[in-house]
Scaffold this motif. Structure first.
Motif, mmCIF file in Angstrom:
data_model
loop_
_atom_site.group_PDB
_atom_site.id
_atom_site.type_symbol
_atom_site.label_atom_id
_atom_site.label_comp_id
_atom_site.label_asym_id
_atom_site.label_seq_id
_atom_site.Cartn_x
_atom_site.Cartn_y
_atom_site.Cartn_z
ATOM 1 N N ALA A 258 -29.910 0.111 -15.308
ATOM 2 C CA ALA A 258 -30.981 -0.240 -15.413
ATOM 3 C C ALA A 258 -32.116 -0.099 -14.716
ATOM 4 O O ALA A 258 -33.009 0.609 -14.990
ATOM 5 C CB ALA A 258 -31.055 -1.701 -15.816
ATOM 6 N N TYR A 262 -32.495 3.492 -17.757
ATOM 7 C CA TYR A 262 -32.077 2.997 -19.136
ATOM 8 C C TYR A 262 -33.007 1.761 -19.607
ATOM 9 O O TYR A 262 -33.081 0.873 -18.714
ATOM 10 C CB TYR A 262 -30.471 2.501 -19.296
ATOM 11 N N VAL A 265 -29.248 -2.360 -21.888
ATOM 12 C CA VAL A 265 -28.008 -2.414 -21.714
ATOM 13 C C VAL A 265 -26.876 -3.188 -22.830
ATOM 14 O O VAL A 265 -27.398 -4.317 -22.914
ATOM 15 C CB VAL A 265 -27.487 -2.527 -20.119
ATOM 16 N N VAL A 339 -30.833 -7.794 -13.926
ATOM 17 C CA VAL A 339 -31.678 -6.356 -14.689
ATOM 18 C C VAL A 339 -32.739 -7.035 -15.353
ATOM 19 O O VAL A 339 -33.147 -8.121 -15.627
ATOM 20 C CB VAL A 339 -30.983 -5.770 -15.469
ATOM 21 N N VAL A 341 -34.249 -5.182 -17.686
ATOM 22 C CA VAL A 341 -34.369 -4.709 -18.904
ATOM 23 C C VAL A 341 -33.497 -5.710 -19.956
ATOM 24 O O VAL A 341 -32.809 -6.402 -19.460
ATOM 25 C CB VAL A 341 -33.902 -3.340 -19.057
#
Length: 472
Positions: A258, A262, A265, A339, A341
């Protein structure tokens, strides 16, 4: 504050209209003249039923090798991939988004385990991250598998990463909204991530390095397209496997990816071997006893005796592997705490109420507090239930105030795996369980799969079968 299942979600630069997604499945469409028709037939119903995000299942980045099962589609050819715009247009026409899952199977590929395929492709290379671990070499010694691995050089790995980037660029040109990497379930990306397979001494001996190089290649060749990856934790690994990814290793890897760039996930608890940690549930008796499939099993596994051996292992795994759904929830929750994300959760989710709990809501009230624990996920996915109910979204999403969508609305899938085992022979992923098909028929007659029908329906009854015994 809990998220509503019908709320939109941003994944990178793409806005997904709601938080229900169709997780990657095997479409078994191949690359023949009917491949695009088959993919549209498989995937469009989910979008038509209101599902916000559809993941096309494992799709191979090279012209040869890498398929973990018969019939996987390849995206190495410009002309073929350009024709996939008909699929992406079909999904977009319903307001949905579609990501393609890119994969190479490595040592899980058919050139390792599928007997007929090996005979027909005697020169095909078994790509390996490192020399196979002793457990796999033992299976080779006793004749259960046949390993002749080609351990990739650093240049080979660089070229494979470039193939992922090239495939991604083709798919973006064909209208795909994003890329999903098959980073778990014993594919090649997973093999780079785990100390069980990866004992390299070059820079790719670092378990996150190949993930990072693949993302770099995708960004260089396909631009700022959203990229999602599965992230493995090998918690089901048996005691004989001492070198594996524990849950904390999986969390750390997800955080690293992350941070690297990216856009989302998908944490997945899976084994270092191909087994029922991926498709937990009942032993698929009907699939194994279907007379029409016996010759195909023998061709796939080498003989009827070897097929019986695989069947026996399947039965043992079904007893060992608890369903305990949703089995990735705690992994997802721990990742989400660290994270920035979106975290996508799948693995045994079967009821609308479970979805709200995963999203952090106590019930179907979007303003409700998140119960006793923090949200585990930002979106929720189902896989096998879409084999049983291709238009499942209409029963789970309450976009129009439909009275038949209640907190207790549950899929009809029994997680019996009669859909999955025949795929080793190239058979399509379809529901084969009579009780489930009867229940789907009842729901169809009631109009439960019409996403535009706002009229009241009788209350949901779950999966009721009053016409005889099932396979379970």
């Amino acid at each position: 504050m809990g998220a509503h299942l019908e709320d939109p979600l941003d994944i990178g630069s793409v806005t997904v209209p709601n938080r229900l997604y169709r997780a990657p499945l095997l479409e078994c469409a191949g690359n023949g003249p009917d491949a695009v028709d088959a993919l549209v037939a498989d995937l469009e119903p989910a979008a038509a039923s209101g599902v916000g995000l559809v993941f096309q299942g494992a799709t191979i980045v090279r012209e040869e090798g890498g398929c973990a099962a018969p019939g996987m589609t390849r995206v190495h050819d410009d002309d073929f991939v350009s024709r996939l715009s008909r699929l992406t247009d079909a999904i977009h026409d319903h307001g949905g988004r579609i990501f393609v899952q890119l994969e190479h199977g490595g040592l899980r590929s058919m050139e390792t385990w599928h007997a007929r395929y090996r005979r027909e492709h005697p020169d095909q290379t078994q790509l390996a991250v490192s020399r196979p671990p002793w457990q796999l070499r033992a299976l080779d010694t006793v004749g259960f598998l046949d390993y002749d691995p080609d351990v990739m050089t650093t240049a080979d790995v660089d070229e494979l990463a470039a193939d992922f980037g090239r495939a991604a660029a083709r798919c973006v040109d064909a209208g795909y909204d994003g890329i999903h990497l098959a980073g778990a379930n014993m594919g090649l990306l997973h093999q780079f991530a785990t100390p069980f397979y990866n004992r390299r001494s070059d820079r790719y001996g670092d378990r996150g390095a190949f993930f990072e190089r693949v993302l770099d290649e995708i960004r260089d060749r396909a631009g700022d397209v959203p990229v999602v990856t599965k992230v493995p934790a090998e918690t089901p690994a048996p005691r004989v496997v001492r070198r594996h990814l524990d849950l904390e290793d999986g969390v750390d890897l997800a955080v690293r990816l992350a941070d690297y760039g990216y856009d989302a996930v998908v944490p997945v608890q899976t084994n270092v071997f191909w087994d029922m940690s991926i498709v937990r549930g009942a032993y698929p008796k009907r699939a194994w006893t279907d007379e029409s499939l016996q010759d195909a099993y023998a061709e796939a596994f080498g003989s009827r005796w070897r097929a019986l051996g695989v069947r026996a292992l399947n039965r043992l795994q079904a007893r060992r592997m608890d369903f305990d759904a949703p089995w990735n929830a705690e992994f997802c929750r721990r990742v989400r705490e660290r994270v920035d994300v979106p975290v996508l959760c799948e693995g045994g989710v079967r009821e609308r109420r479970e979805m709200y709990r995963l999203l952090g809501a106590a019930d179907d009230d979007p303003d409700a507090a998140g119960g006793d624990s923090a949200p585990a996920a930002d979106a929720v996915g189902l896989a096998r239930p879409f084999y049983a109910e291709p238009r499942l979204g209409a029963r789970l999403l309450d976009d129009h105030g439909r009275e038949h969508v209640t907190p207790g609305t549950r899929v009809v899938c029994e997680s019996c795996n009669n859909c999955t085992v025949p795929q080793a022979t190239g058979a399509p992923g379809v529901c084969r369980t009579p009780s489930v098909l009867r229940e789907r028929g009842r729901l169809e007659k009631r109009g439960a799969y019409d996403p535009d029908d706002e009229s009241p329906k009788p209350p949901e009854t779950g999966n009721i079968d009053d016409s005889g015994p099932t396979d379970r």
